[in-house]
Write an enzyme that holds these catalytic residues in place. Sequence first.
Site, mmCIF file in Angstrom:
data_model
loop_
_atom_site.group_PDB
_atom_site.id
_atom_site.type_symbol
_atom_site.label_atom_id
_atom_site.label_comp_id
_atom_site.label_asym_id
_atom_site.label_seq_id
_atom_site.Cartn_x
_atom_site.Cartn_y
_atom_site.Cartn_z
ATOM 1 N N ASP A 1 0.943 -1.185 0.246
ATOM 2 C CA ASP A 1 -0.074 0.215 -0.195
ATOM 3 C C ASP A 1 0.978 1.424 -0.066
ATOM 4 O O ASP A 1 2.058 1.173 -0.528
ATOM 5 C CB ASP A 1 -0.958 -0.175 1.188
ATOM 6 C CG ASP A 1 -2.351 0.496 0.975
ATOM 7 O OD1 ASP A 1 -2.330 1.923 0.919
ATOM 8 O OD2 ASP A 1 -3.350 -0.134 0.733
ATOM 9 N N HIS B 1 -3.832 5.649 4.075
ATOM 10 C CA HIS B 1 -4.724 4.566 3.444
ATOM 11 C C HIS B 1 -4.112 3.348 3.870
ATOM 12 O O HIS B 1 -4.992 2.493 4.299
ATOM 13 C CB HIS B 1 -4.786 4.577 1.720
ATOM 14 C CG HIS B 1 -5.608 3.503 1.103
ATOM 15 N ND1 HIS B 1 -5.038 2.525 0.788
ATOM 16 C CD2 HIS B 1 -6.763 3.713 0.828
ATOM 17 C CE1 HIS B 1 -6.055 1.651 0.431
ATOM 18 N NE2 HIS B 1 -7.225 2.475 0.227
ATOM 19 N N SER C 1 -11.231 -1.242 -0.785
ATOM 20 C CA SER C 1 -9.990 -1.066 -0.017
ATOM 21 C C SER C 1 -10.234 -1.622 1.388
ATOM 22 O O SER C 1 -9.211 -1.959 1.933
ATOM 23 C CB SER C 1 -9.442 0.383 -0.219
ATOM 24 O OG SER C 1 -8.880 0.776 -1.449
#
Length: 445
Positions: A146, A187, A378
Amino acid sequence: MRRIILATALMLGLIATPAAADPLVMPHVVVTHHTGWAELVIRKAGGTVVASYPQIGVVVAYTAKDDFAAKLRKTPGIDAVGATRTAKIPKEFFAPREDLRYTGPNSPNSGQVPPEGTAWDVPALHLPEAHQVTDGSKRTVVGVLDVGVDDTHPDLEPAFDRKDSVSCLSGRPDRGPGAWRPTLDGHGTHVAGTIAAARNGSGVVGVAPGVRIAAVKLAELDDTETAESMVCGFVWAAEHGFAVASNSYRSIPWRYNCDDQPDQAAAKLAVGRAVAYAQRRNVLVVASAGNAGINLDTRSVDKESPADSTPVERRIDPTCTRLPHELPGVVGTGALDEKLVKASFSNYSASRISVAAPGARVWSTWPNGEYRSASGTSMAAPHASGVAALIASEHPHWSAERIKRALFATATPLSCPDTTCAPTKEGTTYYGHGMVDAARAVGAG
């Protein structure tokens, strides 16, 4: 100590605004069966080798020369060559990084986090029942591929594995201290918390709070991952004993990589080799299915590519591939909302959705000790990764393929809620085999 070496756009490699003496270069992946020979050819053609992966026959290189790919494609022994951008980037992008610090946005709702164990995804996946059997094992490592993970977060620090964490931004494993940390986007920290946030009475709790988390940083911002960073990341996962690799992103510059375009075909081939290598080394690869709310089996238009310059509308077909989600053997994960139906944004497919998991308004960790709610496939993929990690913890000698079969077999079937959804051999186009279930996965349900 080195800090972030470039301004935001330069680190992303998306905007070309270098210093006067800093040349612009184009990154490439070169696919071959003879990497040693390929390195010689690359240098002769005016390229610089960044990293070489003889395990899969891929070399990462950059060059300032515009005829580089054309020259190499004429060379015997070179299978494919592809530029991984549509706009050149500063050569400084390939310099090592360390001591990174998060400078991105704060959580918009950190103070509103529900008490640990009360967020809706916890009962939906039957986590309390599963955790009576196991929290997961420290032998089990889950890679978060990520934008980096904040290993100093109090809910993540107990699970974090610095030894096996790395930055793959340039396509070369960068093991500098803290190189894996996020700078612009939380994220990856959110994904990591869903997998393994500590069961400690505060904050949030992960699906598998007893496993270890390793960060493999592929980009600075979500959905800006490149072919070279993915190649590096999957080879790293393969060679560092990861049980699961969790992927919640889509690649640039092309959102769909088509075989009739040489650059895109090379990227697909290079990443495909890396994913297949990880799978052969018993890494279960899990990926988000995307947030366009479309039937992936009938897609015909891409309006978002190239994502690193000026997007233009182009015709595509279902053979054009979302990386890494649509590569063979990858566990594509769709998103559910609180009613346990497909979230409106979640893509669907008869063959490209393996399972479904919570993906709407999911609470998890955010950099600098914060928490936030976020939505997307996600958020669904790390739920599936966490359940797979629980299975791997209970069965440490199982192959990745057997873990995947168990993940599918213990998923709770969900019926179609509307006429757009259709039954399939495995389940439905919305949910694949069904919603992952932690309790059933470890024999508690």
